[in-house]
Design an enzyme around this catalytic site. Structure first.
Site, short mmCIF file in Angstrom:
data_model
loop_
_atom_site.label_atom_id
_atom_site.label_comp_id
_atom_site.label_asym_id
_atom_site.label_seq_id
_atom_site.Cartn_x
_atom_site.Cartn_y
_atom_site.Cartn_z
N ASN A 155 0.78 -1.33 -0.22
CA ASN A 155 -0.08 0.23 0.04
C ASN A 155 0.94 1.37 -0.09
O ASN A 155 0.31 2.33 0.47
CB ASN A 155 -0.77 -0.09 1.28
CG ASN A 155 -1.99 0.94 1.14
OD1 ASN A 155 -2.48 1.47 2.15
ND2 ASN A 155 -2.58 1.42 0.06
N CYS B 134 3.17 1.85 -2.94
CA CYS B 134 3.55 2.09 -4.40
C CYS B 134 2.22 2.05 -5.40
O CYS B 134 1.74 2.83 -5.65
CB CYS B 134 4.42 1.02 -4.81
SG CYS B 134 5.82 0.84 -3.73
N ARG B 135 1.64 0.71 -5.64
CA ARG B 135 0.67 0.41 -6.58
C ARG B 135 -0.67 1.01 -6.22
O ARG B 135 -1.47 1.75 -6.90
CB ARG B 135 0.77 -0.90 -7.40
CG ARG B 135 2.04 -1.28 -7.85
CD ARG B 135 2.06 -2.64 -8.07
NE ARG B 135 2.44 -3.24 -6.87
CZ ARG B 135 2.25 -4.59 -6.66
NH1 ARG B 135 1.97 -5.27 -7.63
NH2 ARG B 135 2.44 -5.16 -5.21
N SER B 136 -1.09 0.56 -5.00
CA SER B 136 -2.50 0.84 -4.79
C SER B 136 -2.79 2.38 -4.45
O SER B 136 -3.78 2.77 -4.80
CB SER B 136 -2.89 -0.22 -3.73
OG SER B 136 -2.21 0.10 -2.49
N ASP C 179 4.92 -4.91 -9.23
CA ASP C 179 5.58 -4.13 -8.14
C ASP C 179 6.88 -3.44 -8.28
O ASP C 179 7.97 -3.94 -8.73
CB ASP C 179 5.88 -5.18 -6.99
CG ASP C 179 6.13 -4.83 -5.61
OD1 ASP C 179 6.53 -3.34 -5.50
OD2 ASP C 179 6.43 -5.64 -4.67
P1 4NP Z 1 3.21 -2.29 -3.32
O1 4NP Z 1 4.94 -2.35 -3.32
O2 4NP Z 1 2.71 -3.77 -2.96
O3 4NP Z 1 3.18 -1.87 -4.69
O4 4NP Z 1 3.01 -1.26 -2.44
C1 4NP Z 1 5.51 -3.08 -2.40
C2 4NP Z 1 5.91 -2.10 -1.21
C3 4NP Z 1 6.64 -2.52 -0.26
C4 4NP Z 1 6.89 -3.96 0.03
C5 4NP Z 1 6.48 -4.54 -1.03
C6 4NP Z 1 5.84 -4.44 -2.01
N1 4NP Z 1 7.51 -4.50 0.91
O5 4NP Z 1 7.99 -5.79 1.05
O6 4NP Z 1 7.90 -4.03 2.02
#
Ligand code: 4NP
Length: 155
Positions: free
Chosen positions: A12, A14-16, A124
């Site tokens: 939560n 980056c993408r969402s 991601d």
């Molecule tokens: P998101 O990206 O799912 O697009 O927000 C990520 C942000 C952090 C992590 C993994 C994916 N993490 O493992 O901390």
């Protein structure tokens, strides 16, 4: 009646949050009312934080603002939201695993709207260097949010 849309990804940050801001912007520009949009994480690592600075700057570049504070998805979301979107196949299997039997929400892959099959996964970008992956995710969200709106939210 108000429709509720929840954007989900792993962290939560980056993408969402990008998908949330883009969906709100898409609806505003089309003057579609009575839709509420939020976003949340599968995992709890970043709860209480702001979005990744690269997500914030990518949105800024397109004239959009992101003030979202990370929260984790909860059981109640499955009865409160009409549509819950995942960004990739892992998100979708986690959503299916977490969904209570009486879940009201429709679980959908965002990229299934408007994107070509080979391009439908919103990857991601967190572990990539630089912000290029964030721009790609933004562009995918622009196409998919517009397509979803036309298909499901506009009469
Ligand atoms: P998101 O990206 O799912 O697009 O927000 C990520 C942000 C952090 C992590 C993994 C994916 N993490 O493992 O901390």
């Amino acid at each position: 009646m108000v429709k509720k849309v929840l954007m989900i990804c792993l962290g939560n940050i980056c993408r969402s949050p990008i998908a949330e801001v883009v969906m709100v912007d898409t609806l505003e520009k089309a003057k579609v009312k009575d839709v509420e949009v939020d976003s949340a994480a599968i995992g709890g690592w970043h709860v209480g934080n702001r979005a990744d600075p690269r997500a914030i700057s990518t949105l800024q570049k397109h004239g959009l603002k992101c003030t979202h504070i990370v929260r984790q998805i909860k059981k109640q979301d499955f009865s409160e939201f009409d549509y819950i979107f995942g960004m990739d196949d892992d998100n979708m299997s986690e959503l299916r695993r977490l969904a209570p039997k009486d879940s009201k929400a429709e679980l959908l892959l965002l990229g299934d709207f408007g994107l070509e099959k080979k391009n439908r996964i919103i990857e991601d970008p967190y572990y990539e260097r630089g912000a290029e992956g964030f721009e790609t995710a933004y562009q995918q969200c622009v196409v998919s949010c517009a397509a979803f709106m036309k298909e499901r939210l506009q009469k």
